[in-house]
Structures are given as structure tokens and as C-alpha cells.
Scaffold this active site. Structure first.
Site, PDB file in Angstrom:
ATOM      1  N   LYS A   1      49.721  50.811  50.729  1.00 19.64           N
ATOM      2  CA  LYS A   1      49.665  49.549  51.016  1.00 19.64           C
ATOM      3  C   LYS A   1      49.561  48.335  49.656  1.00 19.64           C
ATOM      4  CE  LYS A   1      44.487  51.050  51.050  1.00 19.64           C
ATOM      5  NZ  LYS A   1      43.847  51.818  52.107  1.00 19.64           N
TER       6      LYS A   1
ATOM      7  N   CYS B   1      39.612  34.026  28.482  1.00 15.33           N
ATOM      8  CA  CYS B   1      39.601  32.817  28.980  1.00 15.33           C
ATOM      9  C   CYS B   1      40.659  32.876  30.496  1.00 15.33           C
ATOM     10  CB  CYS B   1      40.111  32.272  28.647  1.00 15.33           C
ATOM     11  SG  CYS B   1      39.003  32.041  27.307  1.00 15.33           S
ATOM     12  N   MET B   2      41.747  32.169  30.456  1.00 16.80           N
ATOM     13  CA  MET B   2      41.718  32.602  31.936  1.00 16.80           C
ATOM     14  C   MET B   2      43.058  32.631  31.835  1.00 16.80           C
ATOM     15  SD  MET B   2      43.418  29.334  34.775  1.00 16.80           S
ATOM     16  CE  MET B   2      41.886  29.132  35.361  1.00 16.80           C
ATOM     17  N   ASP B   3      44.380  31.994  30.254  1.00 12.48           N
ATOM     18  CA  ASP B   3      45.381  32.674  30.193  1.00 12.48           C
ATOM     19  C   ASP B   3      46.080  33.577  28.437  1.00 12.48           C
ATOM     20  OD1 ASP B   3      46.336  30.566  31.898  1.00 12.48           O
ATOM     21  OD2 ASP B   3      45.450  29.768  30.652  1.00 12.48           O
TER      22      ASP B   3
ATOM     23  N   HIS C   1      38.665  58.791  58.483  1.00 11.98           N
ATOM     24  CA  HIS C   1      38.618  58.033  57.603  1.00 11.98           C
ATOM     25  C   HIS C   1      37.798  58.714  57.099  1.00 11.98           C
ATOM     26  CE1 HIS C   1      40.359  56.628  53.550  1.00 11.98           C
ATOM     27  NE2 HIS C   1      38.886  55.466  53.992  1.00 11.98           N
TER      28      HIS C   1
ATOM     29  N   ARG D   1      33.217  51.051  59.918  1.00  9.11           N
ATOM     30  CA  ARG D   1      34.498  50.416  59.572  1.00  9.11           C
ATOM     31  C   ARG D   1      35.551  49.727  60.801  1.00  9.11           C
ATOM     32  NH1 ARG D   1      37.864  50.949  54.776  1.00  9.11           N
ATOM     33  NH2 ARG D   1      39.644  52.962  55.402  1.00  9.11           N
TER      34      ARG D   1
ATOM     35  N   TYR E   1      34.696  29.928  24.187  1.00  8.72           N
ATOM     36  CA  TYR E   1      34.013  29.442  25.429  1.00  8.72           C
ATOM     37  C   TYR E   1      32.784  30.421  25.308  1.00  8.72           C
ATOM     38  CZ  TYR E   1      38.222  27.192  28.530  1.00  8.72           C
ATOM     39  OH  TYR E   1      39.150  26.816  27.946  1.00  8.72           O
TER      40      TYR E   1
ATOM     41  N   ARG F   1      46.728  61.746  53.162  1.00  2.56           N
ATOM     42  CA  ARG F   1      47.516  60.553  53.133  1.00  2.56           C
ATOM     43  C   ARG F   1      46.732  59.560  51.734  1.00  2.56           C
ATOM     44  NH1 ARG F   1      43.944  59.393  57.916  1.00  2.56           N
ATOM     45  NH2 ARG F   1      41.887  58.943  56.805  1.00  2.56           N
TER      46      ARG F   1
END
Ligand SMILES: *Cc1c(COP(=O)(O)O)cnc(C)c1O
Length: 360
Positions: free
Chosen positions: A35, A298-300, A158, A129, A251, A209
Site C-alpha cells: 500500500k 526550506c521548501m526547496d 490487526h 479502528r 529563515y 502480512r
């Protein structure tokens, strides 16, 4: 030559070897959990690599099951969670094996199925769950037998605490599970995720599993067999600089240099799934040397201090997860530093990160 700003290398041979090792260790049938894009490793190539060793595949959603079928996977595919009413037709069309835990879903399938549909029934023994409560499970299984087009191939539960040192609640869950089958045992019982496959033989029943361990990552401190991490994550140096004592970085200038310091920008950021929680606490490998992430991710991009790493230039390879020279950074280490678990680090490696498959 193709080049990458950031990429992962997936060793498919390692995944197959891990699966073989876990299967041999337990001696049971293997339901290979692929998954969430095979925990970020690439669902179709991983399923292809596991084809010789997996008896069945498992995914979380019907959509993932359909994708596996369309990718040419013809072995049984278990959907681990109850599906939505709208998904019944696709389950039948693509011959997926649904998890059933309520009467309405079961009767819906029974009505639309042109031929027999194999189902697995989920029993809730304490995870709370999903699943039929264990005290009601025997009656539910009996009632299901009146639906002539449904074949109860498997019954599972589970475990909530298999990865913890204290296994007492695992015993409670296994006892509740076993109590359902006194006198009449279905074909295929299963309960063990990776942690239970590796450390609780009473949970092995007919099939295991595992997910995480297939990818060479241990879910807990127990390491009864050797597993090989299948994923290496790399990025590139984008800038090299030098800052003076008291100057800050990134930052908020959360990091302050205590002396003249060589620094390098690494082309990886939280937009790639490299977590912002690694700000000022992460480490990367540059030239075979561990270098701390300084300042905010940072983002990048991120910034690393080039401690003892010599001769670093733009374009050099940085290892975020995996080996470089004698050094290694594991997924588990990154997860600890980021205050999360290996599962989350792997599944959040983003779409900007190209995947390169080795030993296909
Ligand atoms: C994800 C999942 C697994 C696999 O768990 P791992 O800890 O990755 O081995 C097994 N069973 C169910 C029901 C799951 O949701």
C-alpha cells in the site's frame, strides 16, 4: 546522461531477499503489503519484484488494487480496509479480495457478484479502528455463510502493540481472536504485521502480512533476521559558501555560527518530503562525512555545515538516507530526529523525487 536534483534508488533485489528471509523465518504464506506506493518504493516495480515470493498482495484502497491489476499483477489482492459502497462494482470487476466487516457491504457484494467472490473478514480484537467486534464475530461469520456468492477465504485481525516491548496486550488480542474459532477454523487466519512476524510466533497462524520489513526497515528493536534497507535517497549540492562568526543561516536565522564556517546548500526541502522538523537537527552525508543541517529546512533547499568534508563543489552528491563511504544514515535515524516513525518518512517522499530502480 540523465541527471537528478534529488532521487531515490530502490534496490528491488534487496526487497525480494527481505521477503524471502521473512517468509522462511516464519514458514507461512506471505501477504506482501504494498500500500501507499509500496511505502514510497514504487508499487508496480515492487510487486513485480515480489511476484515469485508473495502468495498474495495487500493494499489499503480499491484504487490501489485496480492499479495493481492494470499493472499486470494477477495474484490475489487483498484490500485491507472496508471499502465504500461505490467501490463494490470495481471489486467484482477486477476480482479484488475485499475485507468485509459489516452486513450491508456483504449483502451488496452478494447481489452484484456474477460469480463467487473471495472475502476476508476483519475481526476487531482491540485495535478499535475497524472490524467486527470479537464477541460478535462467530455469529457474523455464520450469517455470512447464508450469502451464497461470498466465500470466506480468510479471517484476520490487526495488533495494536506488536512493536512495543510489552507484549501483554498482544496476548489478549490473540486470545480474543482464537476464541472466535473454537471448533470451526476457516481456511486462512492471519494477524501478523512486520513487528509480529519478526517477534511473536503465536501470531503467525497461516499467513503473515508484513509491510515495512519487506523494505528492509525494522519496526522495533528486535532484529531476529538480517534485513537490507532497499531505499537510498540522494540530493545535490547547489551552492557552497562561507560565513563569519555570529552570522545566521536560513529563515529566522535560528542557527548562528560560532566561528568561521563553510556551508553548502543542498537541493532538498520539505516540498520534496524532507521534513521541516529536521531543521537544526538533521544530518546528511557529504563526501562520506556526516554534516549537520543548520537553520531551517526550506521548501526547496536546506543548508548543511561542511565540518570536515573537504573539496565540496556544486553538483556533488549528498546522501540523505543510505550509505556513503563508511557512513550510513538509516530511515529510523531520520525518523527519530524528526520526531516521527520510519513509515511516515518513507511515505512522504514527494513526487519531485525521481525513483531509479536497481536490479529490476
Ligand atoms: C499496513 C498494514 C500492515 C503492514 O504493517 P507493517 O507494520 O508495515 O508490517 C498489515 N496489516 C494491516 C491491516 C495494515 O494496515
Amino acid at each position: 546522461m540523465p541527471y537528478f536534483r534529488t532521487h531515490t534508488e530502490i534496490n528491488l533485489e534487496a526487497i525480494r531477499r527481505n521477503a524471502e528471509a521473512i517468509k522462511a523465518y516464519t514458514g507461512k504464506r506471505l501477504i506482501a503489503v504494498v500500500k501507499a506506493d509500496a511505502y514510497g518504493h514504487g508499487m508496480i516495480p515492487v510487486a513485480e519484484a515480489l511476484y515469485p515470493v508473495a502468495d498474495m498482495f495487500a493494499v489499503a484502497t480499491v484504487e490501489e488494487g485496480v492499479e495493481l491489476r492494470q499493472g499486470g499483477i494477477h495474484k490475489p489482492i487483498l484490500i485491507l480496509f472496508s471499502s465504500l459502497p461505490e467501490e463494490a462494482a470495481q471489486i467484482v470487476e477486477h476480482q479484488l479480495t475485499p475485507t468485509v466487516a459489516d452486513w450491508e457491504s456483504a449483502s451488496r457484494l452478494n447481489v452484484i457478484a456474477p460469480t463467487v467472490v473471495n472475502i476476508h473478514v476483519n475481526i476487531n480484537t482491540g485495535m478499535n479502528r475497524s472490524g467486527v467486534r470479537w464477541t460478535e464475530a462467530a455469529a457474523f461469520l455464520n450469517r455470512l455463510k447464508t450469502l451464497e456468492r461470498l466465500e470466506i477465504e480468510g479471517v484476520f485481525t490487526h495488533l495494536a502493540t506488536a512493536d512495543e516491548a510489552d507484549k501483554s496486550f498482544v496476548s489478549v488480542q490473540l486470545e480474543r481472536f482464537s476464541s472466535v474459532f473454537i471448533g470451526r477454523r476457516p481456511k486462512m487466519l492471519h494477524a501478523a504485521n512486520s513487528a509480529a512476524s519478526l517477534s511473536i510466533s503465536a501470531s503467525h497462524f497461516d499467513a503473515i502480512r508484513p509491510g515495512l520489513s519487506l523494505y528492509g526497515v525494522y519496526p522495533a528493536s528486535e532484529k531476529p533476521i538480517a534485513l537490507e534497507p532497499a531505499l537510498t535517497w540522494k540530493a545535490r549540492i547547489g551552492w557552497v559558501g562561507s560565513i563569519s562568526e555570529t552570522e545566521g543561516v536560513s529563515y529566522g536565522l535560528t542557527y548562528k555560527a560560532s566561528r568561521q564556517t563553510r556551508v553548502a546548500m543542498v537541493q532538498i526541502g520539505y516540498g520534496d518530503g524532507y521534513r521541516r522538523a529536521l531543521s537544526d537537527v538533521g544530518e546528511v552525508l557529504v563526501g562520506g562525512v556526516r554534516c549537520p543541517i543548520i537553520g531551517r529546512v526550506c521548501m526547496d533547499v536546506s543548508v548543511a555545515e561542511l565540518r570536515d568534508a573537504a573539496d565540496v563543489s556544486v553538483g556533488d552528491e549528498v546522501v540523505l538516507i543510505g550509505k556513503q563511504g563508511e557512513e550510513e544514515i538509516t530511515v529510523g535515524e531520520i525518523a527519530d530526529r524528526a520526531g516521527t516513525i520510519s513509515y511516515e518518512i518513507l511515505t512522504q517522499i514527494g513526487p519531485r523525487v525521481k525513483r531509479i530502480f536497481k536490479n529490476q
